[in-house]
Design a protein around this motif. Structure first.
Motif, PDB file in Angstrom:
ATOM      1  N   ALA A 181     -88.691  69.918  36.954  1.00 47.20           N
ATOM      2  CA  ALA A 181     -89.131  68.579  36.524  1.00 47.20           C
ATOM      3  C   ALA A 181     -88.260  68.058  35.393  1.00 47.20           C
ATOM      4  CB  ALA A 181     -90.595  68.635  36.105  1.00 47.20           C
ATOM      5  N   LEU A 182     -87.896  68.944  34.442  1.00 45.36           N
ATOM      6  CA  LEU A 182     -87.035  68.530  33.341  1.00 45.36           C
ATOM      7  C   LEU A 182     -85.669  68.059  33.858  1.00 45.36           C
ATOM      8  CD1 LEU A 182     -87.830  71.392  30.793  1.00 45.36           C
ATOM      9  CD2 LEU A 182     -88.506  68.998  30.592  1.00 45.36           C
ATOM     10  N   ALA A 183     -85.080  68.859  34.762  1.00 45.04           N
ATOM     11  CA  ALA A 183     -83.758  68.513  35.293  1.00 45.04           C
ATOM     12  C   ALA A 183     -83.814  67.251  36.140  1.00 45.04           C
ATOM     13  CB  ALA A 183     -83.216  69.677  36.111  1.00 45.04           C
ATOM     14  N   TYR A 184     -84.874  67.101  36.931  1.00 44.23           N
ATOM     15  CA  TYR A 184     -84.953  65.941  37.811  1.00 44.23           C
ATOM     16  C   TYR A 184     -85.181  64.656  37.012  1.00 44.23           C
ATOM     17  CZ  TYR A 184     -85.719  63.543  42.233  1.00 44.23           C
ATOM     18  OH  TYR A 184     -85.603  62.715  43.311  1.00 44.23           O
ATOM     19  N   ALA A 185     -85.970  64.739  35.938  1.00 47.51           N
ATOM     20  CA  ALA A 185     -86.175  63.561  35.098  1.00 47.51           C
ATOM     21  C   ALA A 185     -84.862  63.094  34.481  1.00 47.51           C
ATOM     22  CB  ALA A 185     -87.207  63.872  34.010  1.00 47.51           C
ATOM     23  N   HIS A 186     -84.056  64.046  34.010  1.00 50.88           N
ATOM     24  CA  HIS A 186     -82.765  63.678  33.434  1.00 50.88           C
ATOM     25  C   HIS A 186     -81.837  63.103  34.509  1.00 50.88           C
ATOM     26  CE1 HIS A 186     -79.329  63.736  30.764  1.00 50.88           C
ATOM     27  NE2 HIS A 186     -78.649  64.434  31.657  1.00 50.88           N
ATOM     28  N   ALA A 187     -81.850  63.709  35.716  1.00 53.09           N
ATOM     29  CA  ALA A 187     -80.997  63.216  36.797  1.00 53.09           C
ATOM     30  C   ALA A 187     -81.409  61.810  37.231  1.00 53.09           C
ATOM     31  CB  ALA A 187     -81.046  64.173  37.982  1.00 53.09           C
ATOM     32  N   GLY A 217     -71.428  41.311  36.852  1.00 53.35           N
ATOM     33  CA  GLY A 217     -70.025  40.958  36.813  1.00 53.35           C
ATOM     34  C   GLY A 217     -69.825  39.465  36.897  1.00 53.35           C
ATOM     35  N   ASP A 218     -68.571  39.080  37.104  1.00 52.39           N
ATOM     36  CA  ASP A 218     -68.256  37.661  37.212  1.00 52.39           C
ATOM     37  C   ASP A 218     -68.855  37.046  38.472  1.00 52.39           C
ATOM     38  OD1 ASP A 218     -66.824  37.618  34.842  1.00 52.39           O
ATOM     39  OD2 ASP A 218     -64.993  38.306  35.827  1.00 52.39           O
ATOM     40  N   HIS A 219     -68.877  37.831  39.567  1.00 46.71           N
ATOM     41  CA  HIS A 219     -69.314  37.266  40.842  1.00 46.71           C
ATOM     42  C   HIS A 219     -70.311  38.148  41.582  1.00 46.71           C
ATOM     43  CE1 HIS A 219     -65.050  35.800  40.209  1.00 46.71           C
ATOM     44  NE2 HIS A 219     -65.773  34.716  40.073  1.00 46.71           N
ATOM     45  N   HIS A 220     -70.657  39.317  41.016  1.00 48.54           N
ATOM     46  CA  HIS A 220     -71.562  40.239  41.697  1.00 48.54           C
ATOM     47  C   HIS A 220     -72.508  40.879  40.695  1.00 48.54           C
ATOM     48  CE1 HIS A 220     -67.799  40.103  44.049  1.00 48.54           C
ATOM     49  NE2 HIS A 220     -68.563  40.228  45.110  1.00 48.54           N
ATOM     50  N   VAL A 221     -73.666  41.291  41.195  1.00 45.49           N
ATOM     51  CA  VAL A 221     -74.568  42.151  40.446  1.00 45.49           C
ATOM     52  C   VAL A 221     -74.612  43.491  41.172  1.00 45.49           C
ATOM     53  CG1 VAL A 221     -76.580  41.213  41.676  1.00 45.49           C
ATOM     54  CG2 VAL A 221     -76.901  42.477  39.553  1.00 45.49           C
ATOM     55  N   VAL A 222     -74.522  44.573  40.406  1.00 46.34           N
ATOM     56  CA  VAL A 222     -74.474  45.923  40.965  1.00 46.34           C
ATOM     57  C   VAL A 222     -75.622  46.723  40.365  1.00 46.34           C
ATOM     58  CG1 VAL A 222     -73.103  48.020  41.230  1.00 46.34           C
ATOM     59  CG2 VAL A 222     -71.970  45.789  41.210  1.00 46.34           C
ATOM     60  N   THR A 223     -76.372  47.428  41.219  1.00 49.52           N
ATOM     61  CA  THR A 223     -77.444  48.308  40.752  1.00 49.52           C
ATOM     62  C   THR A 223     -77.287  49.674  41.405  1.00 49.52           C
ATOM     63  OG1 THR A 223     -79.005  47.742  42.519  1.00 49.52           O
ATOM     64  CG2 THR A 223     -79.007  46.349  40.555  1.00 49.52           C
ATOM     65  N   ARG A 224     -77.826  50.684  40.742  1.00 54.00           N
ATOM     66  CA  ARG A 224     -77.767  52.035  41.305  1.00 54.00           C
ATOM     67  C   ARG A 224     -79.062  52.762  40.979  1.00 54.00           C
ATOM     68  NH1 ARG A 224     -72.897  55.564  39.493  1.00 54.00           N
ATOM     69  NH2 ARG A 224     -74.204  55.932  37.658  1.00 54.00           N
ATOM     70  N   ASN A 225     -79.616  53.459  41.995  1.00 52.82           N
ATOM     71  CA  ASN A 225     -80.866  54.200  41.845  1.00 52.82           C
ATOM     72  C   ASN A 225     -80.864  55.379  42.802  1.00 52.82           C
ATOM     73  OD1 ASN A 225     -82.639  52.338  40.024  1.00 52.82           O
ATOM     74  ND2 ASN A 225     -81.876  50.950  41.612  1.00 52.82           N
ATOM     75  N   GLY A 226     -81.625  56.418  42.464  1.00 49.55           N
ATOM     76  CA  GLY A 226     -81.833  57.535  43.378  1.00 49.55           C
ATOM     77  C   GLY A 226     -81.103  58.784  42.979  1.00 49.55           C
ATOM     78  N   VAL A 227     -81.688  59.938  43.330  1.00 46.15           N
ATOM     79  CA  VAL A 227     -81.082  61.241  43.063  1.00 46.15           C
ATOM     80  C   VAL A 227     -80.746  61.924  44.379  1.00 46.15           C
ATOM     81  CG1 VAL A 227     -81.412  63.509  42.008  1.00 46.15           C
ATOM     82  CG2 VAL A 227     -82.315  61.469  40.878  1.00 46.15           C
ATOM     83  N   LEU A 228     -81.757  62.213  45.203  1.00 43.30           N
ATOM     84  CA  LEU A 228     -81.505  62.845  46.498  1.00 43.30           C
ATOM     85  C   LEU A 228     -80.764  61.902  47.436  1.00 43.30           C
ATOM     86  CD1 LEU A 228     -84.912  64.685  47.060  1.00 43.30           C
ATOM     87  CD2 LEU A 228     -82.790  65.567  46.061  1.00 43.30           C
TER      88      LEU A 228
END
Length: 599
Positions: free
Chosen positions: A434-440, A450-461
């Motif tokens: 749980a500790l490692a996964y919370a940090h990940a 950005g100037d012309h785009h929005v970028v998002t990132r989510n997820g571990v597995l």
């Protein structure tokens, strides 16, 4: 001139319908369900089967002969029906995709199923069952030509209208202050070179034969790697459902007689076995689905071919592309591979029923190759993702520790109240996890404007980096749950017209600070207006290096100066951003703090 289905579709349709009837009769016969009519019974049965077969063949021959279709300049006209006639006119402008599919038997007969998908629909609008493969390709090419002609006419009309509005605005600005609006000046300077940047000029490239460029081809080695790195996460859920419904009695009896330590060992073995089965199933499914995959750019659309048992041949029009998604599981990240998905508006080409909502533009390739294609479709430049505040990591830790605590309480209650020999301590082994996964989870989460785009990132597995051009945004949603408000956190969701939006899989800046969420919402709204204006004028779009000044929309939306556009000498701050990305969050173990390019 109207055309009809292929004559070879008659035997295939007879086989397709008749095989089901024969199987049903075989089951009835083996079960003794057929009536006995004396010594003449077998002859009567054969006569009945013969009459049914003649009737089926006659019906299919009549259906094929009375089925007709015609592709006119504006509509696709289809007439069908044996006993009742049905006529349909599908406007060319509404047809989004023309997909061709062929199974093994259809490929032997040289026929294909052609599916016409319309914008905004999750189901197939019309099907031709079946035409020759050559005719299917002709229809696909002819519809593409008609749509390109219509799109070019629409762009010219929009550009003329925008130019007239810009001229009027320029006159107004000059009369008021003696200057010209900077957005108008940028448009005037770019309009003449628009065709050279992205979309083809009909005067230079023929509409009938667009230039074709192969962007990607999956070789045998990459196909093997794709299978080796694929895991089907649906398998554990299906196994759990089967055990809970079919084997609940056996499992409960087993728990009551097996010692605690042995039970832990058996559970560990089962986990390994489930993981192995998930890997085997995922590998087989990936190889069958993406065998001999090819991706080609033809004019203003992407065309792909893939499949071993079921061969798909489809197209992804540029104007329907909503979001680009770079997907990576832990194995792919470990060995430097990634998958690129393209989300389209309302329909997933090549997927069953259109339920997925996206199509793999690159099933698997080295990450650098994936990013090169991203730059070809949507030039994003250098990206510097901003992580959530550290208090969000504390929230994840509390969440996962609560799960561990619930498991511990359930086992302790089962041991105390039900007198089961179930050990209570195994959930404690999950605390480090749980500790490692919370940090990940915190490490692999971020956003960037950005100037012309929005970028998002989510997820571990399954880590997903979503790239959304501003002109595709439909709704900006700022949501704050009770638990988020306690820590002054919020989630900003960027909704598009893609079908994945219906399942809540939009790009989202998750667990950002409350003040930052307000800045994101205001910045996205301001940049959206200018992006839509540029898109309608042909200065923004897929395959085009966007030419408009987003700084004028909102220069304070993104706190980093690297995200603002310098207009003094016609250069951008991407050059300085490239230098900043080497010193910014690049120290995170797997490169998660870097941009989706990890450059």
């Amino acid at each position: 001139m109207s055309r009809t289905l292929s004559p070879l579709s008659v035997p295939y349709r007879v086989f397709q319908r008749g095989s089901g009837v024969l199987v049903a009769l075989a089951f009835v016969a083996l079960g003794g369900g057929l009536p006995t009519v004396g010594p003449a019974g077998p002859l009567v049965l054969l006569a009945f089967v013969g009459v049914a077969a003649i009737g089926l063949v006659g019906y299919e021959v009549t259906y094929v002969r009375r089925f007709s279709y015609e592709l006119s300049g504006d509509t696709l006209d289809i007439e069908s029906g044996v006993f009742s006639r049905r006529s349909r006119e599908i406007p060319i402008r509404r047809i989004q995709n023309v997909d061709i599919s062929r199974n093994v038997l259809q490929r032997l007969l040289g026929i294909a199923l052609v599916s016409f998908e319309t914008a905004g629909g999750g189901e197939t609008e019309a099907r031709l069952r079946f035409v020759s493969f050559e005719e299917a390709k002709r229809l696909q090419g002819e519809l593409g030509r008609l749509k390109r002609r219509e799109a070019d006419e629409g762009r010219e009309s929009d550009s003329d209208e925008w130019d007239r509005d810009s001229d009027a605005g320029a006159v107004g600005e000059t009369g008021a202050g003696g200057g010209v609006d900077s957005g108008t000046g940028a448009a005037a300077g770019v309009d003449g070179e628009r065709d050279g940047v992205g979309r083809e000029d009909p005067g230079r490239v023929g509409l009938d034969e667009p230039e074709r460029t192969e962007l990607f081809a999956l070789d045998r080695n990459e196909l093997a790697i794709l299978g080796a790195l694929s895991i089907d996460l649906r398998v554990p859920g299906l196994l759990f459902l089967a055990v809970s419904t079919l084997g609940s009695t056996v499992v409960s009896g087993y728990l009551s007689v097996v010692p605690g330590v042995a039970l832990v060992i058996v559970a560990a073995v089962l986990v390994v076995a489930v993981a192995l089965v998930s890997w085997v199933v995922g590998a087989a499914a990936a190889i069958v689905e993406y065998y001999d995959f090819r991706l080609v750019r033809a004019g203003d659309e992407l065309q792909y071919e893939r499949g071993l048992l079921q061969r798909y041949d489809g197209s992804i029009p540029f104007e329907k592309i909503q979001t680009l998604t770079i997907a990576e599981n832990p194995l792919k990240r470990r060995f430097g591979y990634a998958t690129l998905y393209i989300e389209t508006a309302g329909y997933a080409p090549g997927s069953s029923g259109g339920s997925r909502g996206s199509e793999a533009a690159i099933p698997i390739a080295e990450r650098e190759h994936v990013l090169e294609l991203v730059e070809t479709l949507e030039p994003v430049g250098d990206v510097d993702l901003e992580r959530p505040p550290k208090r969000a990591r504390e929230r994840y830790l509390v969440r996962y520790l609560l799960v561990v605590g619930a498991l511990f309480a359930a086992l302790f209650a089962a041991r105390s109240l039900l007198s089961l020999s179930v050990p209570w301590w195994p959930p404690l082994l999950l605390v480090p996890v749980a500790l490692a996964y919370a940090h990940a989870a915190w490490l692999n989460r971020g956003h960037w404007l950005g100037d012309h785009h929005v970028v998002t990132r989510n997820g571990v597995l399954r880590r997903e980096t979503k790239i959304v051009p501003y002109y595709r945004i439909q709704t900006i949603i700022d949501s704050r749950t009770v638990f988020q408000r306690r820590r002054d956190l919020a989630t900003v969701t960027i909704d598009t017209a893609g079908s994945l939006s219906l399942g809540g899989q939009d790009a989202a800046a998750v667990d950002v600070a409350g003040e930052r969420a307000d800045e994101l919402r205001e910045g996205l709204e301001a940049r959206l207006d200018r992006a839509v204006e540029a898109y309608r004028a042909g200065r923004a779009g897929v395959g085009i290096r966007d030419r408009y000044d987003s700084e004028a929309a909102d220069s304070t939306a993104d706190g980093a100066t690297a995200d603002e556009t310098e207009t003094t000498n016609g250069t951008t701050a991407d050059e300085s951003a490239a230098e900043d990305s080497e010193t910014g969050d690049s120290g995170a173990g797997d490169g998660s703090a870097a941009d989706p390019h990890d450059s």
